[in-house]
Design a protein around this motif. Structure first.
Motif, mmCIF file in Angstrom:
data_model
loop_
_atom_site.group_PDB
_atom_site.id
_atom_site.type_symbol
_atom_site.label_atom_id
_atom_site.label_comp_id
_atom_site.label_asym_id
_atom_site.label_seq_id
_atom_site.Cartn_x
_atom_site.Cartn_y
_atom_site.Cartn_z
ATOM 1 N N GLY A 8 -4.914 21.617 8.555
ATOM 2 C CA GLY A 8 -4.870 22.819 9.379
ATOM 3 C C GLY A 8 -3.426 23.194 9.674
ATOM 4 N N PRO A 9 -3.091 23.388 10.970
ATOM 5 C CA PRO A 9 -1.723 23.787 11.323
ATOM 6 C C PRO A 9 -0.730 22.624 11.386
ATOM 7 C CG PRO A 9 -3.043 23.612 13.298
ATOM 8 C CD PRO A 9 -3.979 23.347 12.139
ATOM 9 N N ASN A 10 -1.237 21.421 11.194
ATOM 10 C CA ASN A 10 -0.392 20.231 11.323
ATOM 11 C C ASN A 10 0.183 19.815 9.978
ATOM 12 O OD1 ASN A 10 -1.077 19.946 14.127
ATOM 13 N ND2 ASN A 10 -3.033 19.094 13.472
ATOM 14 N N LEU B 174 6.086 20.858 -5.354
ATOM 15 C CA LEU B 174 4.930 19.980 -5.248
ATOM 16 C C LEU B 174 4.754 19.232 -6.566
ATOM 17 C CD1 LEU B 174 2.372 18.970 -3.789
ATOM 18 C CD2 LEU B 174 1.183 20.957 -4.743
ATOM 19 N N VAL B 175 4.629 17.927 -6.484
ATOM 20 C CA VAL B 175 4.428 17.100 -7.672
ATOM 21 C C VAL B 175 2.953 16.745 -7.847
ATOM 22 C CG1 VAL B 175 4.973 14.879 -8.754
ATOM 23 C CG2 VAL B 175 6.738 16.122 -7.474
ATOM 24 N N ALA B 176 2.329 16.305 -6.756
ATOM 25 C CA ALA B 176 0.932 15.881 -6.837
ATOM 26 C C ALA B 176 0.323 15.988 -5.455
ATOM 27 C CB ALA B 176 0.832 14.438 -7.340
ATOM 28 N N ILE B 177 -0.976 16.289 -5.429
ATOM 29 C CA ILE B 177 -1.684 16.367 -4.161
ATOM 30 C C ILE B 177 -3.040 15.697 -4.294
ATOM 31 C CG2 ILE B 177 -2.657 18.635 -4.663
ATOM 32 C CD1 ILE B 177 -2.300 19.209 -1.606
ATOM 33 N N ASN B 178 -3.379 14.959 -3.263
ATOM 34 C CA ASN B 178 -4.695 14.332 -3.150
ATOM 35 C C ASN B 178 -5.351 14.960 -1.925
ATOM 36 O OD1 ASN B 178 -6.724 12.387 -2.124
ATOM 37 N ND2 ASN B 178 -6.040 11.136 -3.841
ATOM 38 N N SER B 179 -6.347 15.805 -2.181
ATOM 39 C CA SER B 179 -6.937 16.586 -1.103
ATOM 40 C C SER B 179 -8.059 15.825 -0.404
ATOM 41 C CB SER B 179 -7.491 17.895 -1.663
ATOM 42 O OG SER B 179 -6.479 18.646 -2.277
ATOM 43 N N TYR B 180 -8.249 16.141 0.868
ATOM 44 C CA TYR B 180 -9.393 15.617 1.611
ATOM 45 C C TYR B 180 -10.526 16.623 1.517
ATOM 46 C CZ TYR B 180 -12.394 14.270 5.456
ATOM 47 O OH TYR B 180 -13.479 13.921 6.200
ATOM 48 N N PRO B 181 -11.786 16.242 1.213
ATOM 49 C CA PRO B 181 -12.237 14.866 1.041
ATOM 50 C C PRO B 181 -12.077 14.295 -0.358
ATOM 51 C CG PRO B 181 -14.117 16.317 0.945
ATOM 52 C CD PRO B 181 -12.915 17.187 1.219
ATOM 53 N N GLY B 182 -11.614 15.091 -1.325
ATOM 54 C CA GLY B 182 -11.444 14.551 -2.665
ATOM 55 C C GLY B 182 -10.806 15.578 -3.577
ATOM 56 N N GLY B 183 -10.270 15.125 -4.694
ATOM 57 C CA GLY B 183 -9.657 16.004 -5.669
ATOM 58 C C GLY B 183 -8.164 15.817 -5.733
ATOM 59 N N ILE C 90 -4.255 8.985 9.683
ATOM 60 C CA ILE C 90 -4.332 10.340 9.135
ATOM 61 C C ILE C 90 -4.653 10.351 7.656
ATOM 62 C CG2 ILE C 90 -2.657 11.139 10.835
ATOM 63 C CD1 ILE C 90 -0.685 11.482 8.470
ATOM 64 N N ILE C 91 -4.398 9.214 6.989
ATOM 65 C CA ILE C 91 -4.588 9.189 5.540
ATOM 66 C C ILE C 91 -6.013 9.565 5.171
ATOM 67 C CG2 ILE C 91 -4.594 7.717 3.496
ATOM 68 C CD1 ILE C 91 -1.819 8.321 4.413
ATOM 69 N N SER C 92 -6.961 9.194 6.020
ATOM 70 C CA SER C 92 -8.366 9.397 5.661
ATOM 71 C C SER C 92 -8.823 10.837 5.827
ATOM 72 C CB SER C 92 -9.253 8.470 6.486
ATOM 73 O OG SER C 92 -9.090 8.737 7.858
ATOM 74 N N ILE C 93 -8.087 11.682 6.554
ATOM 75 C CA ILE C 93 -8.594 13.031 6.813
ATOM 76 C C ILE C 93 -7.597 14.135 6.505
ATOM 77 C CG2 ILE C 93 -10.245 12.283 8.564
ATOM 78 C CD1 ILE C 93 -8.246 13.265 10.685
ATOM 79 N N TYR C 94 -6.399 13.780 6.040
ATOM 80 C CA TYR C 94 -5.405 14.793 5.718
ATOM 81 C C TYR C 94 -5.308 14.985 4.206
ATOM 82 C CZ TYR C 94 -3.181 15.433 10.302
ATOM 83 O OH TYR C 94 -2.909 15.780 11.593
#
Length: 115
Positions: free
Chosen positions: A100-102, A47-56, A28-32
């Motif tokens: 998404g909903p997951n 929330l401390v930090a977020i790494n969004s898919y596909p980037g940012g 899941i790491i690659s797409i969540y």
């Protein structure tokens, strides 16, 4: 069922560093969207930090310049490098995965910053 397992917490002196790891079952790491949250006693989870898919990446203002979130898709692991730790960083840190909903949470790892 997806599982997230955090590690790397502990006791550190002010100004010290820790690296938290979040190992995920499944790929899941690659797409969540992957994030780190924390909850101090008597306070709401934030929330401390977020790494969004596909980037940012984004960080709460209080940790900008000190914390870095990253992901290693080959190892199915997300990291939170924490430098210049302060007593106010003391909290239980949780790994989070969303698509998404997951949504999935880890069990948390305690970080205590104290002299």
């Amino acid at each position: 069922q997806v599982q997230l397992v955090e590690s790397g917490g502990g006791l550190v002196q002010p100004g010290g560093s820790l690296r938290l790891s979040c190992a995920a079952s499944g790929r899941i790491i690659s797409i969540y969207d992957m994030g780190w949250y924390r909850q101090a006693p008597g306070k709401q989870r934030e929330l401390v930090a977020i790494n969004s898919y596909p980037g940012g990446t984004n960080y709460v203002d209080s940790v900008k310049g000190r914390f870095t979130i990253s992901r290693d898709t080959a190892k199915n692991t997300v990291y939170l490098q924490m430098n210049g730790l302060k007593p106010e960083d003391t909290a239980v840190y949780y790994c989070n995965a969303v698509r998404g909903p997951n949504m999935y949470w880890g069990q948390g790892t305690q970080v205590t910053v104290s002299s």
